[in-house]
Design an enzyme around this catalytic site. Structure first.
Site, mmCIF file in Angstrom:
data_model
loop_
_atom_site.group_PDB
_atom_site.id
_atom_site.type_symbol
_atom_site.label_atom_id
_atom_site.label_comp_id
_atom_site.label_asym_id
_atom_site.label_seq_id
_atom_site.Cartn_x
_atom_site.Cartn_y
_atom_site.Cartn_z
ATOM 1 N N ARG A 279 0.817 -1.215 0.000
ATOM 2 C CA ARG A 279 0.000 0.000 0.000
ATOM 3 C C ARG A 279 0.853 1.268 0.000
ATOM 4 O O ARG A 279 0.348 2.346 -0.295
ATOM 5 C CB ARG A 279 -0.909 0.019 1.227
ATOM 6 N N ILE A 408 -9.992 4.534 -4.197
ATOM 7 C CA ILE A 408 -10.653 3.246 -4.413
ATOM 8 C C ILE A 408 -9.639 2.107 -4.505
ATOM 9 O O ILE A 408 -9.849 1.023 -3.962
ATOM 10 C CB ILE A 408 -11.507 3.302 -5.703
ATOM 11 N N PHE A 409 -8.526 2.354 -5.208
ATOM 12 C CA PHE A 409 -7.464 1.363 -5.366
ATOM 13 C C PHE A 409 -7.067 0.738 -4.025
ATOM 14 O O PHE A 409 -6.963 1.423 -3.014
ATOM 15 C CB PHE A 409 -6.201 2.055 -5.914
ATOM 16 N N GLU A 410 -6.787 -0.557 -4.043
ATOM 17 C CA GLU A 410 -6.179 -1.267 -2.912
ATOM 18 C C GLU A 410 -6.921 -1.034 -1.595
ATOM 19 O O GLU A 410 -6.318 -0.898 -0.542
ATOM 20 C CB GLU A 410 -4.695 -0.888 -2.788
ATOM 21 N N GLY A 411 -8.244 -0.990 -1.690
ATOM 22 C CA GLY A 411 -9.077 -0.765 -0.517
ATOM 23 C C GLY A 411 -9.650 0.637 -0.540
ATOM 24 O O GLY A 411 -8.909 1.606 -0.395
#
Length: 624
Positions: A279, A408-411
């Site tokens: 992340r 939105i990406f990666e959670g």
């Protein structure tokens, strides 16, 4: 068991339940401000620092001379020669060990590289980060066998692109609904299913695929050219137009059992552990774009004159410039500190990495929005259009579009808030969770009450007063010491608020997502204030008072946001909002939709994904 309970159980089983190493973030939410865990920030050897600087110089030169970001935006594709050039530089193996053909650089240098690339061409940084942060390299580094590492990591380091495949048309943040299956067949597994939004999937040579093995989820390394794999289409998006993101179908795809990563059933744990450091790529890209926004805001604010003054001198615009500058410094500080902690490996950084991702994606989006506002009509105009009529082609509107996906990406932000909140209340659930477990009898709950009583009898008194109440504390930070005293006091206030929430709602707390989101947002601001003060203290030796001036203003801005969040913990419209939303969903207010036309193209909300062979052509292409 309800679908919600099943989904919750799957997520809970995948969590890391032990805290074997100290965690600044965990202690912060418990009201224990452990500055010693992050200050002084971990450093690196001179040799490692030089190696990183040499690579960054070469990368900057490559970007400046061989990459045309306007071309990538216009054609919606990264040229193959750019990908090959990056591979020659070693950019696909930045954190892969030298013994496997990589550069063996630190997470900090990786973050700086993504910050540089992301400021110039966000689509290109997405290609690199999807490959290294969540693609094949990171899961194998964490869970792969030595044989797997020697088979696949050298290929990744040389530039064979990798991708991570978890999401499905009906599976986002709820892995309990995962439909892709992997059935054992002799020495192989047979994969069947459809994956959506496979970033890099269109051009990938290697895939990490999450699939259901029985009742649990497992992870596999899959060769992208294996028979039965079809990239059915390349997706198009609001921003990041150069990314190779597609829909991938698996039909009786034969994968050797030797390609199983870890053990059967470890798939979600592998994904979550990978993301602990993976992340950190997003905060790096966000910091790069925020720093670019400072440059544009400064130059435009000085050049544009209205009503006899430079627009940057008008208070309405000056406030925006100050927000952009302060936030840019803070985002780099958060990225820098988080990456250093990841490199040192002495702390558990699952909360810090999640906070960094959450905070950076939200704040960088606000920075991009304010930059567009400062630029006015020119902010809404494309860079190509600006250049065509003779002005500097500043891609402010593109950056706004490109940055939006980071929330939105990666959670998504909402999922990240819940994930962090779960970790933040872990200590409470450990000692008091049985009190709210409806399956336990009275005797068990009585024992749990005694256990919880002992913990809270020791813990609650520590939240009354602390270092932050002493005027001379943290004196080495000079004028910034007051902000660290604020963080210490406020972390205790935050812990008290969390305890009050636990006491008031007990088992229903997990459904109080507005409350939990604000708790997490407060913690994120406190982490950012801490990182900013630590960074300014370090920068002081080289840059004098200038970093502290920026940090001081940022900390004041952040403190105002924290105070507002505390006010809204108990005074909000959450219950009314939920009630109104239920009525909306039930069609009570359809009169609101009268007088409009819907331009949506007809079709189901979620595409049908029946298993079987693909009925389309294969959009996959390999860059060799």
């Amino acid at each position: 068991m309800t679908d919600y309970a099943k989904a919750r159980e799957v997520a809970e089983q995948a969590r890391e339940k032990e805290w074997a190493r100290p965690s600044f973030g965990r202690q912060l939410f418990l009201g224990n401000f452990r500055l010693d865990l992050v200050h002084p920030a971990p450093g690196m050897s001179e040799a490692d620092a030089k190696k990183g600087e040499d690579f960054l110089r070469a990368l900057r030169r490559f970007l400046d001379t061989r990459v045309d970001p306007a071309l990538i935006e216009r054609t919606a594709q990264v040229p193959d020669e750019v990908v090959k050039g990056l591979a020659e530089l070693g950019a696909f193996g930045i954190t892969i060990g030298e013994e496997y053909g990589g550069l063996g650089l630190s997470h900090l240098d990786y973050g700086r590289a993504l910050m540089l690339v992301g400021s110039y061409c966000p689509a290109l940084s997405t290609l690199l980060s999807a490959h290294q942060s969540i693609g094949v390299p990171q899961p194998l580094k964490e869970f792969g066998t030595e044989e797997q590492k020697r088979r696949f990591l050298p290929r990744c380091a040389k530039g064979e692109v990798s991708a991570f495949l978890l999401t499905e048309p009906d599976v986002g943040s709820d892995p309990a609904r995962l439909a892709t299956t992997a059935v054992r067949d002799g020495d192989d597994y047979l994969l069947d299913g459809v994956k959506l939004w496979t970033t890099n999937g269109v051009v990938a040579d290697l895939l990490v695929v999450m699939a259901r093995t029985g009742t649990k989820i497992s992870a596999f390394v899959v060769e992208a050219d294996t028979p039965g794999i079809t990239v059915e289409r390349r997706n198009a998006f609001m921003g990041l137009r150069g990314i190779e993101n597609g829909v991938t179908r698996f039909h009786r795809v034969r994968v050797p059992a030797a390609n199983l990563i870890g053990r059967e059933g470890q798939g979600l744990k592998i994904a979550l552990t990978t993301l602990n450091t993976g992340r950190l790529s997003l905060p790096a890209v966000c910091a790069g774009n925020a720093k670019w926004a400072v440059k544009i805001a400064r130059e435009w604010g000085d050049a544009r004159v209205q009503w006899g003054r430079r627009i940057g001198e008008h208070e309405a615009v000056a406030r925006k410039i100050a927000f952009i500058a302060g936030t840019a410094y803070a985002l780099e500080a958060v990225m820098d500190l988080s990456c250093r902690l990841a490199d040192e490996e002495s702390n558990d950084i699952r909360i810090e990495a999640a906070l960094a991702k959450l905070y950076a994606s939200e704040m960088a989006w606000q920075v991009a929005d304010e930059l567009v506002q400062i630029r006015g009509g020119r902010g809404y105009e494309t860079a190509e259009s600006l250049a065509a009529r003779g002005e500097r082609g500043v891609p402010a509107e593109q950056v706004l579009r490109d940055m939006r996906i980071n929330r939105i990406f990666e959670g998504s932000t909402e999922i990240m808030q819940l994930l962090i909140a779960r970790e933040a209340v872990d200590a409470h659930l450990t000692v008091a969770g049985e009190l709210i477990d409806r399956s336990l009898d009275g005797r068990a709950k009585a024992r749990a009450a005694v256990k919880a009583g002992g913990f809270y009898a020791r813990w609650l008194p520590t939240l009354v007063a602390g270092t932050g109440n002493r005027p001379g504390s943290y004196a080495e930070f000079g004028a910034l010491a007051r902000h660290l005293r604020y963080v210490e006091r406020t972390s205790r206030k935050l812990a008290r608020a969390t305890f009050y929430g636990m006491s008031r709602w007990q088992g229903r707390l997990e459904h109080k997502q507005g409350f939990l989101g604000r708790i997490v947002d407060i913690g994120a601001e406190l982490f950012a204030i801490t990182a900013t003060c630590v960074r300014a203290r370090e920068d002081e030796a080289e840059l004098g008072r200038r970093p502290a001036e920026i940090a001081d203003t940022f900390c004041h801005q952040a403190r105002l946001r924290v105070d507002a969040l505390f006010d809204r913990l108990w005074d909000n419209s959450d219950a009314r909002d939920v009630r109104l939303a239920r009525h909306v969903l039930r069609g009570r207010y359809t009169f609101l939709e009268e007088g409009i036309l819907d331009a949506s193209i007809d079709g189901p909300w979620i595409a049908a994904t029946a298993p079987g062979p693909s009925a389309t052509g294969n959009a996959h292409r390999s860059i060799r």
